[in-house]
Write an enzyme that holds these catalytic residues in place. Structure first.
Site, PDB file in Angstrom:
ATOM      1  N   GLY A  27       0.810  -1.221   0.000  1.00  0.00           N
ATOM      2  CA  GLY A  27       0.000   0.000   0.000  1.00  0.00           C
ATOM      3  C   GLY A  27       0.838   1.263   0.000  1.00  0.00           C
ATOM      4  N   HIS A  33       4.158   1.664  -8.188  1.00  0.00           N
ATOM      5  CA  HIS A  33       3.193   0.561  -8.060  1.00  0.00           C
ATOM      6  C   HIS A  33       2.216   0.572  -9.242  1.00  0.00           C
ATOM      7  CE1 HIS A  33       4.087   1.355  -3.652  1.00  0.00           C
ATOM      8  NE2 HIS A  33       4.329   0.065  -3.736  1.00  0.00           N
ATOM      9  N   GLY A 144       8.638  -5.197  -8.712  1.00  0.00           N
ATOM     10  CA  GLY A 144       9.486  -4.104  -9.189  1.00  0.00           C
ATOM     11  C   GLY A 144      10.966  -4.398  -9.016  1.00  0.00           C
ATOM     12  N   LYS A 145      11.768  -3.886  -9.964  1.00  0.00           N
ATOM     13  CA  LYS A 145      13.227  -4.021  -9.847  1.00  0.00           C
ATOM     14  C   LYS A 145      13.790  -3.129  -8.755  1.00  0.00           C
ATOM     15  CE  LYS A 145      14.556  -5.162 -14.569  1.00  0.00           C
ATOM     16  NZ  LYS A 145      15.370  -4.694 -15.721  1.00  0.00           N
TER      17      LYS A 145
END
Ligand code: PAF
Length: 274
Positions: A27, A33, A144-145
């Site tokens: 969140g 995101h 995500g990287k």
């Protein structure tokens, strides 16, 4: 967008779908995101995001209690991004009894870097991700990287358990000055926010110097000294092999990774070198 809080309701909603595309989050969403949700959308027959601040991956002195809970604003952003289902369980929904079974991470990958400075972190991450995967049963999941080591740990967990889910990597989203977007950037004061980009600049410079022939150990030490002189407390700034996060061997594709505290905020970043 459906907002679902319990595992039973989630299973019912996803029953007709054979190929959910899933983005797990804690969140306090930002454009990083949202870009993962946008990446996920064409990859499945329904797009599911989760929001769950996972106690198991925080050490006792860390920011579990402070971690921003912004469900309404997050739901608005997910809806605008075209997410179909938001799974936002409470702790009682996801951990109705103490989570005594845990997924222990491969120590070669999980005990270095983040695992060295946050012992138990990857056990907490793997355990919740395994559990979320059992609930959502995604065909594909996007990570995500920005959390480079986490992405590698999840890939290895999925491979070793032969889990029927494809892990897709999303690029790190950055602010205009180059600071990697992170929920924890919200902890920074205005002067700290201006300073924060120096972590990624130090990593970039380290990568350039190694490419120019400087010894890795010297480039690492100079990058740490550079941040220290500006008031940071670095945990590590280091160059590793992209295959296993160990010291790179000749010919390995490499990544530089860093973690450092600025005031009370711990930031991480990384840059793929080749
Ligand atoms: O990257 C995160 O936000 C978390 O570590 C994850 C993958 C949602 C597990 O709690």
């Amino acid at each position: 967008m459906l907002i679902i809080h319990t595992v039973a309701e989630l299973r019912e909603a996803l029953a007709p779908h054979r190929a959910p595309a899933f983005v797990p989050t804690m969140g306090n969403l930002h454009q990083g995101h949202i870009s993962l949700v946008q990446k996920a959308k064409p990859l499945g027959d329904i797009t599911v995001a989760s929001i769950f601040v996972n106690r198991l991956q925080f050490l006792p002195h860390e920011d579990f209690d402070q971690y921003p809970r912004t469900l309404e604003a997050d739901a608005d952003q997910l809806q605008a991004a075209g997410c179909d289902v938001l799974f936002a369980p409470s702790e009682a929904d996801l951990y109705p009894e103490p989570q005594a079974f845990k997924v222990q991470c491969d120590p070669h990958l999980g005990d270095v870097l983040e695992g060295q400075f946050r012992p138990g972190f990857f056990t907490g991450v793997c355990t919740v991700v395994m559990k979320l995967f059992m609930c959502v049963q995604p065909r594909v999941a996007v990570f995500g990287k920005k959390d480079y080591q986490q992405l590698m740990v999840i890939r290895r967990m999925v491979r070793q358990f032969a889990m029927p889910v494809e892990i897709v990597a999303g690029e790190t989203a950055r602010a205009a000055d180059g600071l990697a977007l992170s929920s924890r950037n919200g902890y920074l004061s205005a002067p700290e926010r201006d300073e924060a980009v120096q972590l990624s600049l130090a990593l970039q410079r380290m990568a350039e110097r190694v490419r120019a022939g400087v010894r890795v150990a010297d480039a690492e030490r100079d990058a740490m000294d550079f941040l220290r002189a500006r008031g940071w407390v670095p945990d590590y700034l280091t160059m590793r092999s992209r295959a296993d996060l160990q010291a790179p061997q000749p010919g390995d594709a490499r990544v530089v990774l860093g973690a450092a505290r600025l005031g009370r905020t711990r930031l991480i970043d990384n840059i793929e070198v080749d």
